[in-house]
Design a protein around this motif. Structure first.
Motif, mmCIF file in Angstrom:
data_model
loop_
_atom_site.group_PDB
_atom_site.id
_atom_site.type_symbol
_atom_site.label_atom_id
_atom_site.label_comp_id
_atom_site.label_asym_id
_atom_site.label_seq_id
_atom_site.Cartn_x
_atom_site.Cartn_y
_atom_site.Cartn_z
ATOM 1 N N ALA A 123 53.646 35.507 -6.981
ATOM 2 C CA ALA A 123 53.975 34.111 -7.277
ATOM 3 C C ALA A 123 53.316 33.239 -6.215
ATOM 4 N N MET A 137 51.893 32.348 -11.285
ATOM 5 C CA MET A 137 51.413 33.632 -10.771
ATOM 6 C C MET A 137 49.958 33.487 -10.354
ATOM 7 N N GLU A 152 48.653 40.517 -6.932
ATOM 8 C CA GLU A 152 49.251 39.417 -7.686
ATOM 9 C C GLU A 152 50.580 39.043 -7.060
ATOM 10 N N LYS A 198 62.109 33.986 -8.734
ATOM 11 C CA LYS A 198 61.250 35.140 -9.012
ATOM 12 C C LYS A 198 61.991 36.400 -8.610
#
Length: 391
Positions: free
Chosen positions: A332, A272, A330, A189
């Motif tokens: 991962a 996510m 938000e 990520k």
């Protein structure tokens, strides 16, 4: 730091390595000072040269120009991120026609025990594509952090203020090559965001493409789609986002020099998730805060990085006495959450804050972090607290 030790002359350096030398390189533009080589200054320069191998010696000198050309040089440090080492060349001598040895050029050798060793860096090509929607460009400074399976590069600015002009404009494609800590072959990520500075800080990012520049290997480009605003008055008001790769482009030069390109979907990529953060302020006189509050959530699969708790879903005037303020971020998938860091920047007329607790909710569980402590600048208090679940 001796009086009159700075110079107005033009300084140059030649670095001699195991394989070759750099030739004479002018040290003209310091990254740390507008007026370089002044008394007490540490001036940082970046130079690009062929691979000369391990630095064995340097020659450094100046042209004796200017009203005050005499220069007392304390030392030179040469950092080679690709090798993961820094070499220190002590000096402590004048470069002058009238002081010391009356020489304008000195030959220096590295101090044997002063070489610093660290994790070698590798070059990453980072391509940032700003969207073509109206007003998509930004004047803010952009930073990124790249995460491998076990390592991270740390947060880095994509360019400095001098290099910033004309970049991140509507529809622009800006490419940067940065030498960063090696996070391995797979990028899980990235975290990308801006500092909200400038007249037009709002930014709409289309995508990011990252390629590790390996010699004699397959080239892999990780594609991170975004298509979101980074703005305090758009979308979810966030100026920091995490992105996971959707595709990997593999390029390989085959027999006869023909370039083969394959596009693969990323398998088992991180999911996510949206996390709800409920922040409870205490119940004492003057316990609310006007300061800006930031938090970092840690799980067994990673962390969120520091996020500002800017837009409360429950109150216009957030972090007041006996209040619960709700935020959503938000990230991962963090896995099992076990730790939270929370702080404020001590700004505003009433900054001291009594934090009762924080609750973090994912789609499965609510994690409770008790605090019941003041976040304040004082003898027995501090602005940051590290909390553990049900601590």
């Amino acid at each position: 730091n001796e009086r009159g030790s700075g110079t107005d002359a033009k300084v140059y350096i030649i670095i001699f390595g195991k394989n070759n030398d750099t030739g004479k390189v002018p040290l003209a533009i310091s990254k740390t000072h507008k007026d370089p080589f002044e008394r007490g200054h540490t001036d940082l320069f970046e130079i690009e040269a062929m691979d000369i191998g391990e630095p064995k010696k340097i020659k450094i000198g100046h042209d004796d120009a200017g009203m005050l050309s005499d220069w007392l040089l304390e030392r030179v440090e040469i950092d080679v991120p690709k090798m993961g080492r820094t070499w220190v060349f002590p000096c402590g001598k004048w470069l002058s026609t009238s002081k010391g040895d009356c020489q304008l050029e000195l030959e220096l050798y590295p101090k044997a025990m002063a070489t610093e060793v660290y994790t070698p860096h590798v070059p990453y090509e980072i391509k940032v594509v700003t969207s073509k929607v109206s007003g998509a460009g930004t004047d803010a400074n952009i930073f990124v952090e790249i995460y491998g399976t076990d390592k991270t590069t740390g947060e880095v600015m994509l360019c400095n203020k001098k290099e910033r002009k004309g970049k991140f404009q509507t529809g622009s494609v800006d490419t940067f090559v940065l030498e960063l800590e090696d996070v391995g072959q797979f990028i899980e990520k990235i975290r990308i965001g801006h500092d909200n500075t400038g007249w037009g800080a709002a930014w709409h990012l289309d995508r990011v493409e990252i390629r590790r520049l390996d010699k004699n290997k397959k080239s892999k480009t990780f594609i991170f789609p975004c298509d979101r605003w980074f703005a305090k008055d758009e979308d979810d008001h966030s100026i920091v986002r995490e992105l996971v790769p959707e595709k990997i482009l593999e390029e390989e030069v085959g027999k006869g020099g023909k370039l083969k390109v394959r596009e693969n979907e990323v398998q088992n990529r991180l999911e996510m998730k949206r996390y709800t953060i409920d922040v409870y302020t205490g119940d004492k006189m003057g316990c609310g805060t006007d300061a800006n509050v930031f938090c970092t959530i840690y799980g067994d699969r990673g962390d969120t990085g520091e996020r500002e708790l800017a837009s409360s879903e429950t109150h216009m005037n957030k972090f007041e006495k006996k209040q619960m303020d709700r935020f959503k971020i938000e990230s991962a998938d963090l896995g099992i959450i076990y730790k939270l860091k929370i702080r404020h920047d001590n700004s505003g007329p009433f900054a001291d804050w009594l934090l009762a607790k924080v609750e973090v909710k994912d789609d499965i569980k609510t994690y409770v972090f008790h605090c019941e402590r003041w976040l304040a600048k004082g003898k027995d208090t501090k602005l940051e607290q590290t909390l553990y679940e049900k601590d």
